[in-house]
Design an enzyme around this catalytic site. Structure first.
Site, PDB file in Angstrom:
ATOM      1  N   TYR A 157       0.869  -1.240   0.015  1.00 65.73           N
ATOM      2  CA  TYR A 157       0.256   0.109  -0.090  1.00 65.73           C
ATOM      3  C   TYR A 157       1.013   1.280  -0.088  1.00 65.73           C
ATOM      4  O   TYR A 157       1.807   1.414   0.759  1.00 65.73           O
ATOM      5  CB  TYR A 157      -0.888   0.146   1.162  1.00 65.73           C
ATOM      6  CG  TYR A 157      -1.853  -1.259   1.215  1.00 65.73           C
ATOM      7  CD1 TYR A 157      -2.680  -1.270   0.079  1.00 65.73           C
ATOM      8  CD2 TYR A 157      -1.912  -2.073   2.372  1.00 65.73           C
ATOM      9  CE1 TYR A 157      -3.377  -3.017   0.303  1.00 65.73           C
ATOM     10  CE2 TYR A 157      -2.375  -3.309   2.595  1.00 65.73           C
ATOM     11  CZ  TYR A 157      -3.386  -3.370   1.457  1.00 65.73           C
ATOM     12  OH  TYR A 157      -4.390  -4.688   1.522  1.00 65.73           O
ATOM     13  N   HIS A 207      -6.335   2.248  -0.358  1.00 66.00           N
ATOM     14  CA  HIS A 207      -6.001   1.947   1.185  1.00 66.00           C
ATOM     15  C   HIS A 207      -5.968   3.163   1.757  1.00 66.00           C
ATOM     16  O   HIS A 207      -5.001   3.411   2.702  1.00 66.00           O
ATOM     17  CB  HIS A 207      -4.752   0.888   1.500  1.00 66.00           C
ATOM     18  CG  HIS A 207      -4.903   0.152   2.554  1.00 66.00           C
ATOM     19  ND1 HIS A 207      -4.567   0.091   3.706  1.00 66.00           N
ATOM     20  CD2 HIS A 207      -5.756  -1.191   2.462  1.00 66.00           C
ATOM     21  CE1 HIS A 207      -5.069  -0.864   4.547  1.00 66.00           C
ATOM     22  NE2 HIS A 207      -5.659  -1.753   3.729  1.00 66.00           N
TER      23      HIS A 207
END
Length: 399
Positions: A157, A207
């Site tokens: 992420y 995210h």
């Protein structure tokens, strides 16, 4: 209906592979035992304390048949409610009660809900690598296995950080650069489409790594590649910005894995700000609230894509599958292949076949825990550095 009295409640934490997994086991005087998922891997001992010290005394001697009443009692007994510790603890009991009821009825869980609305649920898995060559290798393997939906991430992420302009003696953390991340992710989409065309649906998880205006620009830029959905493009604290995204792009949005409280999702659904709800079933309190949420979403045309990562028990994943084959607006199920030790602890864990997950036809949920095997893998704690994401200047940024 004959009473089925609760005689004991256990909470067991095990770490067979990478993640701490929490299972609640409810015993009854009818020799019927139920199993539920209560996994909150970052704070497992807090959930166990909640079950052992607070829920168990409430439940001993109660009739396991009255799931709705018991859920309401567990949820409001502390007066203050919701949050990952309380909700996951309640979920573990709630799933176990549904497991018991289905076993008493001699039905697989989806039949107790009202039967199937589909044969199986399409499934997606994760292709994550620091290089495009690594992503290609994973995608090729998943296509051979029959997957038609794959979540693709170039790097973890926030992407693959390179030459980040950090401060002198930067604070410890997981650093990323938002501009690098968006640029590299758009290149990833472009290269995937050039190589594979429309052989599979591409999903991607932001995210919450972007500020709202960056999220709007990213949604506009990625729309041309027709993602199946973009997940968590904004954090729960900034969902009012979804109206701005909606007004400028048709890109499909999935949101909700961090939600605990109905107040976080009601307006999003009613105002049709998202296409897919991504709630984590144990995080919102189990099957009882998830079924209600599923029906609410159907009224407003929002589809279901429950959060189903590897840091939940195969019991919880099986619950998702039962709900998905029952609920008419279910769209897809997330899945990452289980490793050997997890299969040992949860011997009936379900794996996909040719891109689909099929609900167990055994009575109940169909997945239980081997308690003796679980004892071989005690709980351990790690600090989860990925939750300490930082921008180049050292500011911690919501994961």
């Amino acid at each position: 209906m004959k009473k089925t009295l609760i005689t004991d409640v256990e909470c067991i934490i095990t770490k067979p592979d990478r993640h701490n997994l929490i299972t609640v086991i409810v015993h009854t005087d009818q020799d019927v035992t139920g199993y539920g998922c209560a996994t909150f891997q970052q704070r497992p001992l807090a959930v166990k304390t909640m079950v052992d010290e607070y829920l168990k005394p409430l439940l001993i001697g109660k009739d396991a048949n009255n799931i709705e009443d018991l859920w309401q009692m567990m949820m409001v007994n502390a007066y203050w409610r919701n949050g990952p510790v309380i909700n996951n603890a309640v979920s573990g009991v709630d799933m176990a009660l549904w497991d018991i009821k289905a076993k008493l009825a001699q039905m697989p869980l989806h039949q107790l809900f009202g039967g199937k609305s589909r044969d199986a649920i399409p499934v997606y898995t994760h292709a994550t690598s620091d290089t495009m060559e690594g992503i290609y290798e994973l995608v090729d393997g998943f296509l051979e296995q029959g997957y038609k939906h794959i979540r693709c991430q170039l790097g973890f992420y926030g992407g693959v950080p390179e030459n980040i302009h950090t401060t002198v003696n930067p604070t410890e953390g997981s650093y990323f650069d938002q501009d690098q991340y968006t640029e590299n992710t758009l290149i990833m989409f472009k290269l995937l489409r050039e190589k594979y065309g429309n052989q599979f649906h591409i999903l991607h998880d932001v995210h919450e790594r972007l500020f709202p205006n960056q999220a709007i620009q990213f949604a506009k830029d990625v729309e041309q590649y027709k993602p199946y959905f973009i997940e968590d493009i904004l954090p729960p604290s900034q969902t009012e910005w979804l109206d701005n995204i909606r007004s400028q792009t048709s890109v499909s949005l999935g949101l909700g894995e961090l939600f605990n409280n109905p107040e976080e999702w009601k307006a999003l659904i009613i105002n049709r700000r998202i296409d897919f709800i991504r709630c984590h079933v144990s995080q919102i309190g189990g099957i009882t609230p998830a079924l209600k949420l599923g029906h609410l979403c159907q009224t407003f045309g929002v589809r279901l894509a429950w959060h189903c990562p590897p840091d939940m028990t195969p019991i919880g994943a099986a619950v998702n599958t039962h709900m998905n084959v029952h609920l008419h607006n279910a769209a897809i199920q997330e899945h990452v292949e289980y490793k050997e030790n997890t299969h040992r602890v949860f011997p009936n864990a379900q794996e996909p076949r040719n891109g689909y997950l099929y609900a167990s036809e055994a009575i109940g949920i169909g997945v239980e825990m081997d308690v003796q095997a679980a004892a071989d893998f005690p709980v351990t704690y790690r600090p989860h550095e990925w939750t300490q994401s930082r921008l180049p200047d050292g500011t911690i940024h919501t994961p």
